[in-house]
Design an enzyme around this catalytic site. Structure first.
Site, short mmCIF file in Angstrom:
data_model
loop_
_atom_site.label_atom_id
_atom_site.label_comp_id
_atom_site.label_asym_id
_atom_site.label_seq_id
_atom_site.Cartn_x
_atom_site.Cartn_y
_atom_site.Cartn_z
CG ASP A 134 -2.51 3.72 5.78
OD1 ASP A 134 -2.77 2.70 6.42
OD2 ASP A 134 -1.38 4.21 5.70
CD1 TRP A 158 -0.92 -3.44 2.80
CD2 TRP A 158 0.76 -4.61 1.94
NE1 TRP A 158 0.02 -2.55 2.33
CE2 TRP A 158 1.06 -3.24 1.80
CE3 TRP A 158 1.68 -5.55 1.45
CZ2 TRP A 158 2.24 -2.79 1.22
CZ3 TRP A 158 2.85 -5.11 0.86
CH2 TRP A 158 3.12 -3.73 0.75
#
Length: 588
Positions: A134, A158
Protein backbone atom coordinates in the site's frame (compact mmCIF):
# COMPACT_ATOMS: atom_id res chain seq x y z
CA UNK A 1 30.30 18.36 11.56
CA UNK A 2 26.93 17.27 10.22
CA UNK A 3 26.05 13.60 10.45
CA UNK A 4 25.96 11.17 7.53
CA UNK A 5 22.89 8.97 7.07
CA UNK A 6 22.48 5.80 5.07
CA UNK A 7 19.24 4.85 3.35
CA UNK A 8 17.74 1.39 2.87
CA UNK A 9 19.31 1.08 -0.58
CA UNK A 10 22.84 1.78 0.70
CA UNK A 11 23.07 5.43 -0.41
CA UNK A 12 24.57 8.10 1.84
CA UNK A 13 23.39 11.65 2.63
CA UNK A 14 24.45 14.53 4.80
CA UNK A 15 21.73 15.04 7.43
CA UNK A 16 19.25 17.57 6.05
CA UNK A 17 20.75 17.44 2.55
CA UNK A 18 18.72 16.48 -0.49
CA UNK A 19 21.74 15.39 -2.56
CA UNK A 20 23.03 11.83 -2.28
CA UNK A 21 26.76 11.37 -1.85
CA UNK A 22 26.52 8.53 -4.35
CA UNK A 23 24.34 8.85 -7.43
CA UNK A 24 21.24 6.66 -7.19
CA UNK A 25 19.79 7.25 -10.64
CA UNK A 26 21.70 4.67 -12.63
CA UNK A 27 20.49 3.43 -15.95
CA UNK A 28 19.03 -0.04 -15.98
CA UNK A 29 19.19 -2.21 -19.05
CA UNK A 30 15.83 -3.25 -20.38
CA UNK A 31 14.79 -5.67 -23.07
CA UNK A 32 14.34 -3.57 -26.24
CA UNK A 33 11.03 -3.32 -28.05
CA UNK A 34 11.00 -3.52 -31.82
CA UNK A 35 7.40 -3.04 -32.88
CA UNK A 36 3.76 -2.59 -31.98
CA UNK A 37 0.85 -4.23 -33.76
CA UNK A 38 -2.50 -2.60 -34.41
CA UNK A 39 -5.39 -4.91 -35.16
CA UNK A 40 -9.06 -5.00 -36.10
CA UNK A 41 -11.56 -7.78 -35.58
CA UNK A 42 -14.15 -7.39 -38.32
CA UNK A 43 -14.78 -3.67 -38.25
CA UNK A 44 -13.04 -1.34 -40.68
CA UNK A 45 -11.00 1.08 -38.63
CA UNK A 46 -8.94 4.10 -39.55
CA UNK A 47 -6.12 4.88 -37.16
CA UNK A 48 -5.41 8.60 -37.03
CA UNK A 49 -2.13 9.84 -35.68
CA UNK A 50 -0.70 6.96 -33.73
CA UNK A 51 2.07 8.57 -31.76
CA UNK A 52 4.70 6.10 -30.57
CA UNK A 53 7.16 7.98 -28.41
CA UNK A 54 10.35 6.26 -27.40
CA UNK A 55 11.42 7.38 -23.97
CA UNK A 56 14.86 7.57 -22.51
CA UNK A 57 15.62 5.06 -19.80
CA UNK A 58 16.20 7.19 -16.72
CA UNK A 59 15.67 4.61 -14.06
CA UNK A 60 15.75 5.72 -10.47
CA UNK A 61 16.78 2.48 -8.86
CA UNK A 62 20.18 0.92 -8.45
CA UNK A 63 21.06 -1.90 -10.84
CA UNK A 64 24.02 -4.22 -10.97
CA UNK A 65 23.86 -4.50 -14.78
CA UNK A 66 24.70 -8.21 -14.60
CA UNK A 67 21.14 -9.53 -14.49
CA UNK A 68 21.75 -11.12 -11.13
CA UNK A 69 18.94 -11.50 -8.63
CA UNK A 70 20.01 -10.84 -5.02
CA UNK A 71 20.01 -13.74 -2.62
CA UNK A 72 17.58 -12.83 0.14
CA UNK A 73 16.72 -14.38 3.44
CA UNK A 74 13.46 -16.24 2.86
CA UNK A 75 11.02 -15.37 5.63
CA UNK A 76 8.09 -17.27 4.14
CA UNK A 77 7.36 -20.78 5.40
CA UNK A 78 7.82 -23.76 3.10
CA UNK A 79 6.82 -27.39 3.43
CA UNK A 80 8.20 -29.59 0.68
CA UNK A 81 8.14 -26.60 -1.68
CA UNK A 82 4.46 -25.93 -0.99
CA UNK A 83 3.70 -22.38 0.11
CA UNK A 84 1.76 -22.26 3.35
CA UNK A 85 -1.05 -19.72 3.42
CA UNK A 86 -0.79 -16.97 6.02
CA UNK A 87 -4.52 -16.29 5.88
CA UNK A 88 -6.60 -13.13 5.68
CA UNK A 89 -5.93 -11.91 9.26
CA UNK A 90 -2.33 -11.24 8.33
CA UNK A 91 -3.11 -8.61 5.72
CA UNK A 92 -4.42 -8.10 2.21
CA UNK A 93 -1.23 -8.92 0.38
CA UNK A 94 -1.32 -12.65 -0.19
CA UNK A 95 -1.05 -13.35 -3.90
CA UNK A 96 -3.68 -15.68 -5.35
CA UNK A 97 -4.82 -16.07 -8.93
CA UNK A 98 -7.73 -18.06 -10.24
CA UNK A 99 -5.87 -19.67 -13.12
CA UNK A 100 -3.22 -21.47 -11.12
CA UNK A 101 -2.62 -22.59 -7.59
CA UNK A 102 0.40 -21.75 -5.48
CA UNK A 103 0.00 -25.17 -3.90
CA UNK A 104 0.87 -27.00 -7.12
CA UNK A 105 4.66 -26.92 -7.58
CA UNK A 106 4.27 -28.70 -10.92
CA UNK A 107 2.70 -25.55 -12.37
CA UNK A 108 5.79 -23.41 -11.80
CA UNK A 109 7.67 -22.07 -14.82
CA UNK A 110 11.44 -22.63 -15.18
CA UNK A 111 12.45 -19.03 -14.58
CA UNK A 112 16.10 -18.05 -14.44
CA UNK A 113 17.84 -14.86 -13.34
CA UNK A 114 18.20 -13.62 -16.91
CA UNK A 115 14.47 -13.86 -17.63
CA UNK A 116 13.46 -12.42 -14.29
CA UNK A 117 15.77 -9.44 -14.59
CA UNK A 118 13.82 -8.14 -17.60
CA UNK A 119 10.76 -7.69 -15.41
CA UNK A 120 12.13 -4.58 -13.76
CA UNK A 121 10.03 -1.59 -14.76
CA UNK A 122 11.35 1.65 -16.19
CA UNK A 123 9.34 4.47 -14.66
CA UNK A 124 6.98 2.85 -12.19
CA UNK A 125 7.97 3.37 -8.60
CA UNK A 126 9.45 0.32 -6.89
CA UNK A 127 12.26 -0.31 -4.41
CA UNK A 128 15.38 -2.06 -5.61
CA UNK A 129 14.42 -5.19 -3.71
CA UNK A 130 11.92 -6.82 -1.34
CA UNK A 131 8.18 -6.65 -0.85
CA UNK A 132 6.07 -3.50 -1.25
CA UNK A 133 2.33 -2.87 -1.03
CA UNK A 134 0.00 0.00 0.00
CA UNK A 135 0.95 3.64 -0.65
CA UNK A 136 1.05 5.66 2.59
CA UNK A 137 0.97 9.33 3.48
CA UNK A 138 2.00 10.96 0.18
CA UNK A 139 2.56 14.72 0.43
CA UNK A 140 4.47 17.67 -1.00
CA UNK A 141 6.74 19.45 1.48
CA UNK A 142 9.47 22.09 1.07
CA UNK A 143 10.05 21.34 -2.60
CA UNK A 144 9.92 17.54 -2.36
CA UNK A 145 7.28 14.95 -3.12
CA UNK A 146 7.30 12.38 -0.33
CA UNK A 147 6.13 8.84 -0.84
CA UNK A 148 5.80 6.28 1.94
CA UNK A 149 4.82 2.67 1.36
CA UNK A 150 4.31 -0.67 3.07
CA UNK A 151 7.66 -2.43 2.94
CA UNK A 152 9.30 -5.63 4.14
CA UNK A 153 12.99 -4.88 4.71
CA UNK A 154 13.83 -8.59 4.95
CA UNK A 155 12.37 -10.32 1.94
CA UNK A 156 10.17 -10.38 -1.14
CA UNK A 157 7.00 -11.60 0.59
CA UNK A 158 4.60 -9.89 2.95
CA UNK A 159 6.06 -9.81 6.48
CA UNK A 160 7.69 -7.46 9.02
CA UNK A 161 5.83 -4.50 7.54
CA UNK A 162 7.54 -1.12 7.96
CA UNK A 163 7.22 2.21 6.14
CA UNK A 164 9.61 2.71 3.25
CA UNK A 165 10.28 6.32 2.27
CA UNK A 166 11.41 8.05 -0.92
CA UNK A 167 11.49 11.63 -2.20
CA UNK A 168 11.33 13.15 -5.66
CA UNK A 169 11.31 16.50 -7.40
CA UNK A 170 9.21 15.28 -10.32
CA UNK A 171 7.29 12.13 -9.26
CA UNK A 172 9.42 10.12 -11.69
CA UNK A 173 12.99 10.09 -10.38
CA UNK A 174 13.13 8.95 -6.76
CA UNK A 175 15.77 9.04 -4.05
CA UNK A 176 15.32 6.27 -1.51
CA UNK A 177 15.67 7.36 2.12
CA UNK A 178 16.01 5.39 5.35
CA UNK A 179 12.96 3.50 6.55
CA UNK A 180 10.61 6.01 8.17
CA UNK A 181 8.99 3.75 10.75
CA UNK A 182 9.54 0.16 11.88
CA UNK A 183 7.43 -2.10 14.12
CA UNK A 184 9.14 -1.51 17.46
CA UNK A 185 6.39 -0.89 20.05
CA UNK A 186 3.70 -3.18 21.42
CA UNK A 187 1.05 -1.16 19.55
CA UNK A 188 2.65 -1.74 16.11
CA UNK A 189 4.93 -4.74 16.65
CA UNK A 190 2.71 -6.76 14.30
CA UNK A 191 3.21 -4.22 11.52
CA UNK A 192 3.23 -0.49 10.80
CA UNK A 193 0.22 -0.62 8.54
CA UNK A 194 -1.50 1.88 6.24
CA UNK A 195 -1.98 5.53 7.13
CA UNK A 196 -2.30 9.07 5.82
CA UNK A 197 -0.60 12.44 6.16
CA UNK A 198 -2.32 15.68 7.10
CA UNK A 199 -0.66 19.09 6.79
CA UNK A 200 -2.07 21.29 9.53
CA UNK A 201 -2.89 24.99 9.33
CA UNK A 202 0.46 25.97 10.89
CA UNK A 203 2.43 23.89 8.36
CA UNK A 204 3.15 21.02 10.73
CA UNK A 205 2.53 17.41 9.69
CA UNK A 206 0.73 14.62 11.47
CA UNK A 207 0.76 11.03 10.29
CA UNK A 208 -2.00 8.72 11.55
CA UNK A 209 -1.47 5.04 10.85
CA UNK A 210 -2.84 1.65 11.81
CA UNK A 211 -0.67 -0.52 13.97
CA UNK A 212 -1.05 -4.24 14.60
CA UNK A 213 -0.52 -4.88 18.32
CA UNK A 214 1.23 -7.79 19.98
CA UNK A 215 -2.04 -9.76 19.73
CA UNK A 216 -2.71 -8.50 16.15
CA UNK A 217 -5.46 -6.09 17.18
CA UNK A 218 -5.75 -3.02 14.97
CA UNK A 219 -5.24 0.36 16.67
CA UNK A 220 -4.55 3.89 15.45
CA UNK A 221 -1.29 5.67 16.15
CA UNK A 222 0.25 9.08 15.53
CA UNK A 223 3.73 10.02 14.36
CA UNK A 224 5.35 13.41 13.69
CA UNK A 225 8.47 14.56 11.84
CA UNK A 226 11.31 14.96 14.31
CA UNK A 227 12.54 18.06 12.49
CA UNK A 228 10.19 20.17 10.36
CA UNK A 229 13.13 22.19 9.05
CA UNK A 230 14.45 19.07 7.30
CA UNK A 231 12.90 19.04 3.80
CA UNK A 232 13.56 15.31 3.55
CA UNK A 233 11.68 14.50 6.78
CA UNK A 234 14.21 11.80 7.53
CA UNK A 235 13.32 11.05 11.14
CA UNK A 236 9.89 10.33 12.60
CA UNK A 237 8.79 10.25 16.23
CA UNK A 238 5.88 8.16 17.45
CA UNK A 239 3.58 9.80 19.97
CA UNK A 240 3.93 8.79 23.60
CA UNK A 241 0.10 8.69 23.69
CA UNK A 242 -0.07 5.78 21.23
CA UNK A 243 -2.33 4.05 20.63
CA UNK A 244 -4.59 7.07 20.35
CA UNK A 245 -7.60 4.98 19.24
CA UNK A 246 -8.71 1.40 19.79
CA UNK A 247 -11.69 -0.39 18.20
CA UNK A 248 -14.92 1.03 19.65
CA UNK A 249 -17.64 -1.24 21.09
CA UNK A 250 -19.24 -3.41 18.44
CA UNK A 251 -16.22 -3.32 16.10
CA UNK A 252 -14.00 -6.38 15.70
CA UNK A 253 -10.43 -6.00 16.87
CA UNK A 254 -9.17 -6.71 13.33
CA UNK A 255 -11.81 -4.59 11.60
CA UNK A 256 -10.51 -1.10 12.41
CA UNK A 257 -8.02 0.21 9.90
CA UNK A 258 -6.43 2.73 7.56
CA UNK A 259 -7.23 6.32 8.66
CA UNK A 260 -7.76 8.82 5.86
CA UNK A 261 -6.27 12.26 5.42
CA UNK A 262 -8.03 14.62 7.84
CA UNK A 263 -10.18 17.54 6.72
CA UNK A 264 -10.82 20.80 8.56
CA UNK A 265 -14.44 21.58 9.45
CA UNK A 266 -16.01 25.06 9.74
CA UNK A 267 -15.87 24.84 13.55
CA UNK A 268 -12.09 24.46 13.45
CA UNK A 269 -11.99 20.77 14.29
CA UNK A 270 -10.39 18.06 12.18
CA UNK A 271 -12.14 14.91 11.00
CA UNK A 272 -10.92 11.70 9.45
CA UNK A 273 -12.53 8.40 8.57
CA UNK A 274 -11.57 4.80 9.35
CA UNK A 275 -12.82 1.68 7.58
CA UNK A 276 -14.68 -1.11 9.32
CA UNK A 277 -17.77 -3.31 9.12
CA UNK A 278 -20.78 -4.37 11.17
CA UNK A 279 -21.74 -7.92 10.28
CA UNK A 280 -21.25 -7.75 6.50
CA UNK A 281 -22.10 -4.06 6.09
CA UNK A 282 -19.10 -1.95 5.16
CA UNK A 283 -18.93 1.29 7.13
CA UNK A 284 -16.82 4.43 7.49
CA UNK A 285 -16.39 5.65 11.05
CA UNK A 286 -15.57 9.33 11.60
CA UNK A 287 -13.47 10.78 14.42
CA UNK A 288 -13.13 14.45 15.32
CA UNK A 289 -10.20 16.13 17.06
CA UNK A 290 -8.82 19.59 17.79
CA UNK A 291 -5.25 18.61 18.57
CA UNK A 292 -4.70 15.01 17.36
CA UNK A 293 -4.32 14.05 21.01
CA UNK A 294 -7.97 13.85 22.10
CA UNK A 295 -10.56 12.26 19.81
CA UNK A 296 -14.32 11.88 19.67
CA UNK A 297 -16.15 9.19 17.71
CA UNK A 298 -19.10 10.83 15.96
CA UNK A 299 -22.46 9.13 16.29
CA UNK A 300 -23.17 9.38 12.57
CA UNK A 301 -21.43 7.12 10.08
CA UNK A 302 -20.06 8.91 7.04
CA UNK A 303 -21.61 6.16 4.92
CA UNK A 304 -22.46 2.47 4.87
CA UNK A 305 -23.32 -0.08 2.20
CA UNK A 306 -24.80 -3.48 3.05
CA UNK A 307 -23.20 -6.72 1.83
CA UNK A 308 -19.87 -5.14 0.87
CA UNK A 309 -17.74 -6.54 3.70
CA UNK A 310 -14.87 -4.81 5.44
CA UNK A 311 -13.93 -1.36 4.11
CA UNK A 312 -10.26 -0.45 4.13
CA UNK A 313 -7.98 2.25 2.73
CA UNK A 314 -10.88 4.72 2.62
CA UNK A 315 -10.22 7.94 0.72
CA UNK A 316 -12.46 11.01 0.93
CA UNK A 317 -11.86 14.22 -0.99
CA UNK A 318 -13.61 17.04 -2.91
CA UNK A 319 -13.53 17.64 -6.66
CA UNK A 320 -14.51 20.81 -8.47
CA UNK A 321 -17.43 20.66 -10.89
CA UNK A 322 -16.12 23.60 -12.92
CA UNK A 323 -12.36 24.08 -12.51
CA UNK A 324 -9.59 21.87 -13.85
CA UNK A 325 -7.55 22.22 -10.66
CA UNK A 326 -7.58 19.85 -7.72
CA UNK A 327 -8.90 20.87 -4.31
CA UNK A 328 -7.45 20.70 -0.85
CA UNK A 329 -9.04 17.95 1.23
CA UNK A 330 -10.58 20.51 3.59
CA UNK A 331 -12.50 22.42 0.90
CA UNK A 332 -16.27 22.38 1.44
CA UNK A 333 -18.91 23.78 -0.90
CA UNK A 334 -22.62 24.41 -1.05
CA UNK A 335 -23.26 21.31 -3.15
CA UNK A 336 -23.34 23.25 -6.41
CA UNK A 337 -19.64 23.82 -7.08
CA UNK A 338 -18.09 20.63 -5.72
CA UNK A 339 -18.77 16.96 -5.19
CA UNK A 340 -17.09 14.63 -2.73
CA UNK A 341 -15.52 11.35 -3.78
CA UNK A 342 -15.80 8.44 -1.37
CA UNK A 343 -13.59 5.50 -2.21
CA UNK A 344 -12.95 2.22 -0.44
CA UNK A 345 -10.83 -0.86 -1.03
CA UNK A 346 -12.67 -4.14 -0.59
CA UNK A 347 -10.62 -6.91 0.93
CA UNK A 348 -12.92 -9.75 -0.10
CA UNK A 349 -12.62 -9.01 -3.83
CA UNK A 350 -9.37 -6.97 -3.91
CA UNK A 351 -11.05 -4.12 -5.81
CA UNK A 352 -11.19 -0.32 -5.35
CA UNK A 353 -14.61 1.26 -5.83
CA UNK A 354 -15.51 4.94 -5.70
CA UNK A 355 -18.68 7.00 -5.97
CA UNK A 356 -19.55 10.67 -6.39
CA UNK A 357 -21.87 12.35 -3.93
CA UNK A 358 -22.63 15.25 -1.61
CA UNK A 359 -21.22 15.78 1.87
CA UNK A 360 -23.21 17.51 4.61
CA UNK A 361 -20.52 18.61 7.05
CA UNK A 362 -23.07 19.55 9.71
CA UNK A 363 -24.72 16.13 9.68
CA UNK A 364 -21.46 14.35 8.86
CA UNK A 365 -23.27 12.48 6.13
CA UNK A 366 -22.19 11.63 2.59
CA UNK A 367 -24.93 10.73 0.08
CA UNK A 368 -24.23 9.16 -3.34
CA UNK A 369 -25.56 10.92 -6.42
CA UNK A 370 -26.94 7.66 -7.73
CA UNK A 371 -27.62 4.78 -5.28
CA UNK A 372 -27.16 2.31 -8.14
CA UNK A 373 -23.54 3.44 -8.36
CA UNK A 374 -22.71 3.43 -4.67
CA UNK A 375 -19.35 2.58 -3.13
CA UNK A 376 -18.78 -1.10 -3.82
CA UNK A 377 -21.43 -1.45 -6.49
CA UNK A 378 -20.55 0.99 -9.24
CA UNK A 379 -17.47 2.83 -10.48
CA UNK A 380 -13.86 1.70 -10.24
CA UNK A 381 -10.65 3.66 -10.73
CA UNK A 382 -9.19 0.77 -12.68
CA UNK A 383 -10.16 -2.75 -13.74
CA UNK A 384 -6.68 -4.24 -13.56
CA UNK A 385 -4.45 -4.84 -10.56
CA UNK A 386 -5.06 -1.57 -8.76
CA UNK A 387 -5.60 -1.65 -5.01
CA UNK A 388 -5.27 0.27 -1.72
CA UNK A 389 -5.20 3.53 -3.68
CA UNK A 390 -4.67 6.88 -2.01
CA UNK A 391 -4.81 10.47 -3.24
CA UNK A 392 -3.19 13.64 -1.95
CA UNK A 393 -3.55 17.32 -2.79
CA UNK A 394 -0.43 18.67 -4.46
CA UNK A 395 -0.37 22.33 -3.42
CA UNK A 396 2.70 22.79 -5.61
CA UNK A 397 0.67 22.46 -8.83
CA UNK A 398 -2.89 22.64 -7.48
CA UNK A 399 -3.79 19.11 -8.48
CA UNK A 400 -4.97 15.90 -6.83
CA UNK A 401 -2.71 12.93 -7.44
CA UNK A 402 -3.71 9.29 -7.21
CA UNK A 403 -1.32 6.53 -6.13
CA UNK A 404 -2.06 2.81 -6.10
CA UNK A 405 -0.37 -0.47 -5.35
CA UNK A 406 -0.33 -2.84 -8.32
CA UNK A 407 0.83 -6.39 -7.70
CA UNK A 408 2.74 -8.22 -10.39
CA UNK A 409 1.18 -11.45 -11.55
CA UNK A 410 4.08 -13.67 -10.53
CA UNK A 411 3.64 -16.32 -7.88
CA UNK A 412 5.24 -15.77 -4.48
CA UNK A 413 7.86 -18.42 -5.19
CA UNK A 414 8.88 -16.47 -8.29
CA UNK A 415 8.97 -13.22 -6.28
CA UNK A 416 11.45 -14.86 -3.93
CA UNK A 417 13.62 -15.92 -6.87
CA UNK A 418 13.80 -12.45 -8.36
CA UNK A 419 14.06 -10.66 -5.00
CA UNK A 420 11.24 -8.13 -5.29
CA UNK A 421 7.47 -7.98 -5.46
CA UNK A 422 5.00 -5.30 -6.48
CA UNK A 423 5.19 -1.77 -7.82
CA UNK A 424 3.16 1.42 -7.78
CA UNK A 425 0.99 2.50 -10.67
CA UNK A 426 2.07 5.64 -12.51
CA UNK A 427 0.77 8.57 -10.42
CA UNK A 428 -2.35 10.03 -12.00
CA UNK A 429 -4.11 13.38 -11.85
CA UNK A 430 -7.77 13.03 -10.85
CA UNK A 431 -10.54 15.41 -11.98
CA UNK A 432 -14.31 15.46 -12.20
CA UNK A 433 -15.55 14.73 -15.72
CA UNK A 434 -17.66 17.84 -16.29
CA UNK A 435 -18.79 16.54 -19.69
CA UNK A 436 -20.41 13.28 -18.64
CA UNK A 437 -20.92 14.52 -15.05
CA UNK A 438 -21.01 10.89 -13.92
CA UNK A 439 -17.42 9.87 -13.28
CA UNK A 440 -13.83 10.93 -12.67
CA UNK A 441 -11.12 11.52 -15.25
CA UNK A 442 -7.59 10.20 -14.74
CA UNK A 443 -4.41 10.99 -16.64
CA UNK A 444 -0.71 10.28 -15.98
CA UNK A 445 1.06 13.20 -14.30
CA UNK A 446 2.52 15.60 -16.85
CA UNK A 447 6.05 14.87 -15.64
CA UNK A 448 5.96 11.54 -17.50
CA UNK A 449 6.08 13.46 -20.77
CA UNK A 450 9.59 14.70 -19.93
CA UNK A 451 10.84 11.16 -20.56
CA UNK A 452 9.93 11.35 -24.24
CA UNK A 453 12.71 11.57 -26.80
CA UNK A 454 12.56 9.95 -30.26
CA UNK A 455 9.13 10.53 -31.77
CA UNK A 456 7.47 8.48 -34.47
CA UNK A 457 4.09 9.26 -35.97
CA UNK A 458 1.87 7.00 -38.05
CA UNK A 459 -1.05 8.56 -39.91
CA UNK A 460 -3.98 7.14 -41.89
CA UNK A 461 -3.32 3.51 -41.11
CA UNK A 462 -6.27 1.70 -42.66
CA UNK A 463 -7.40 -1.61 -41.26
CA UNK A 464 -9.85 -4.00 -42.81
CA UNK A 465 -11.78 -6.80 -41.17
CA UNK A 466 -9.49 -9.29 -39.45
CA UNK A 467 -6.31 -7.40 -40.36
CA UNK A 468 -3.16 -6.72 -38.33
CA UNK A 469 -0.60 -4.05 -39.15
CA UNK A 470 2.90 -3.69 -37.71
CA UNK A 471 4.16 -0.30 -36.53
CA UNK A 472 7.94 -0.19 -36.59
CA UNK A 473 8.98 1.92 -33.61
CA UNK A 474 12.59 0.73 -33.62
CA UNK A 475 14.46 -0.23 -30.48
CA UNK A 476 13.15 1.20 -27.25
CA UNK A 477 13.19 0.39 -23.57
CA UNK A 478 9.81 2.01 -22.95
CA UNK A 479 7.02 3.51 -25.03
CA UNK A 480 4.39 6.18 -24.58
CA UNK A 481 1.70 5.42 -27.17
CA UNK A 482 -1.22 7.69 -28.03
CA UNK A 483 -3.73 6.34 -30.55
CA UNK A 484 -7.01 7.56 -32.03
CA UNK A 485 -9.45 5.31 -33.85
CA UNK A 486 -12.04 6.51 -36.33
CA UNK A 487 -14.81 4.06 -37.13
CA UNK A 488 -16.22 3.75 -40.61
CA UNK A 489 -19.66 5.36 -40.28
CA UNK A 490 -21.31 3.18 -42.91
CA UNK A 491 -20.14 0.04 -41.12
CA UNK A 492 -21.37 1.39 -37.80
CA UNK A 493 -24.79 2.43 -39.04
CA UNK A 494 -25.26 -0.79 -40.98
CA UNK A 495 -25.03 -3.01 -37.92
CA UNK A 496 -28.45 -4.12 -36.74
CA UNK A 497 -27.64 -6.75 -34.14
CA UNK A 498 -27.64 -6.13 -30.40
CA UNK A 499 -24.76 -7.28 -28.22
CA UNK A 500 -25.71 -5.72 -24.92
CA UNK A 501 -24.64 -8.80 -22.94
CA UNK A 502 -20.94 -8.34 -23.70
CA UNK A 503 -18.53 -8.43 -20.76
CA UNK A 504 -14.75 -8.09 -20.94
CA UNK A 505 -14.04 -10.66 -18.24
CA UNK A 506 -16.34 -13.37 -19.60
CA UNK A 507 -15.68 -12.80 -23.30
CA UNK A 508 -13.29 -14.60 -25.61
CA UNK A 509 -10.94 -11.65 -25.36
CA UNK A 510 -9.19 -10.31 -28.46
CA UNK A 511 -9.94 -13.53 -30.34
CA UNK A 512 -13.70 -12.99 -30.12
CA UNK A 513 -15.36 -11.59 -33.21
CA UNK A 514 -18.38 -9.40 -33.73
CA UNK A 515 -19.53 -6.77 -36.16
CA UNK A 516 -18.26 -3.97 -33.89
CA UNK A 517 -15.03 -5.30 -32.52
CA UNK A 518 -12.57 -5.94 -31.09
CA UNK A 519 -9.98 -3.46 -32.37
CA UNK A 520 -6.91 -2.03 -30.68
CA UNK A 521 -3.21 -2.60 -30.04
CA UNK A 522 -1.04 -5.64 -29.43
CA UNK A 523 1.84 -4.56 -27.20
CA UNK A 524 4.78 -6.46 -25.78
CA UNK A 525 4.41 -8.83 -28.71
CA UNK A 526 7.24 -10.97 -30.02
CA UNK A 527 7.86 -11.49 -33.75
CA UNK A 528 5.60 -14.52 -34.07
CA UNK A 529 3.05 -13.07 -31.63
CA UNK A 530 3.16 -16.22 -29.53
CA UNK A 531 3.30 -13.68 -26.70
CA UNK A 532 1.21 -10.54 -26.90
CA UNK A 533 -0.98 -8.34 -24.73
CA UNK A 534 -4.10 -7.05 -26.47
CA UNK A 535 -5.54 -3.69 -25.37
CA UNK A 536 -8.73 -3.08 -27.29
CA UNK A 537 -12.16 -1.52 -27.73
CA UNK A 538 -15.38 -3.43 -28.24
CA UNK A 539 -18.66 -1.77 -29.18
CA UNK A 540 -22.04 -3.21 -28.24
CA UNK A 541 -25.06 -1.82 -30.06
CA UNK A 542 -28.41 -1.98 -28.31
CA UNK A 543 -31.81 -2.54 -29.88
CA UNK A 544 -32.44 1.18 -29.41
CA UNK A 545 -29.41 1.98 -31.56
CA UNK A 546 -27.36 3.33 -28.65
CA UNK A 547 -23.75 2.26 -28.34
CA UNK A 548 -21.99 0.88 -25.28
CA UNK A 549 -18.21 1.15 -25.44
CA UNK A 550 -16.01 -1.42 -23.68
CA UNK A 551 -12.28 -1.06 -23.10
CA UNK A 552 -10.51 -4.32 -22.28
CA UNK A 553 -7.10 -5.91 -21.74
CA UNK A 554 -6.48 -9.54 -22.69
CA UNK A 555 -3.61 -11.25 -20.86
CA UNK A 556 -4.45 -14.76 -22.07
CA UNK A 557 -1.46 -14.75 -24.44
CA UNK A 558 0.73 -12.27 -22.58
CA UNK A 559 3.30 -14.87 -21.51
CA UNK A 560 4.38 -18.44 -22.13
CA UNK A 561 4.85 -18.83 -18.40
CA UNK A 562 2.34 -21.12 -16.72
CA UNK A 563 2.42 -19.54 -13.26
CA UNK A 564 1.22 -16.02 -14.02
CA UNK A 565 -2.25 -14.54 -14.15
CA UNK A 566 -3.78 -14.53 -17.63
CA UNK A 567 -7.12 -12.88 -17.04
CA UNK A 568 -9.18 -10.70 -19.35
CA UNK A 569 -10.45 -7.56 -17.67
CA UNK A 570 -11.97 -4.17 -18.37
CA UNK A 571 -15.21 -2.24 -18.29
CA UNK A 572 -17.31 0.36 -20.05
CA UNK A 573 -16.14 3.87 -20.84
CA UNK A 574 -18.44 6.83 -21.50
CA UNK A 575 -17.97 8.24 -25.01
CA UNK A 576 -20.04 11.22 -26.09
CA UNK A 577 -21.36 11.87 -29.58
CA UNK A 578 -18.67 12.96 -32.04
CA UNK A 579 -15.87 11.94 -29.65
CA UNK A 580 -13.11 9.77 -31.07
CA UNK A 581 -12.00 6.55 -29.43
CA UNK A 582 -8.53 7.24 -28.10
CA UNK A 583 -6.15 5.35 -25.86
CA UNK A 584 -2.82 6.06 -24.21
CA UNK A 585 -0.57 3.16 -23.24
CA UNK A 586 2.62 3.43 -21.21
CA UNK A 587 4.90 0.47 -21.86
CA UNK A 588 7.51 0.30 -19.14
Amino acid sequence: MDSIIKDLEGNYYHQGSSTPLLDQTTTQRKKPLYGVFIFSGVLLVLCIGLLALVVNQNNTYSSDHHHQIPNLEVVHKFNSNIIVSRGVPHGVSEKKFSLFSLEQPSSSYPWDNFLLSWQRTGFHFQPTKNWMNDPNGPLFYKGWYHFFYQYNPHGAVWNDIAWGHAVSKDLINWNHLPIAMVPDHWYDIGGVFTGSATILSDGSIVMIYTGATNNMSQVQNVAYPANLSDPLLINWVKSSANPVLVPPPGIGRQDFRDPSTAWLTPNGNWRFTIGSKINNTGISLVYETKDFVNYKLLNELLHQVPDTGIWECIDFYPVSLTDMNGLDTSVNGNGLSIKHVLKSSFEDVKVDYYALGSYDVNKNLWTPDDPKFDVGTGLRYDYGKFYASKTFYDQNKQRRILWSWTAESDSESTDIMKGWASLQAIPRVVLFDNKTKTNLLQWPVEEVEKLRSNEKEFNNVKLGAGSISTLDVGKAAQLDIITEFEIDKDALEGVMEADVGYNCATSDGASGRNALGPFGLLVLANDGRSEQTAVYFYIAKGTDGNLKIFFCTDLSRSSKATDVSKVIYGGTVPVLDNEKLSVRILVS
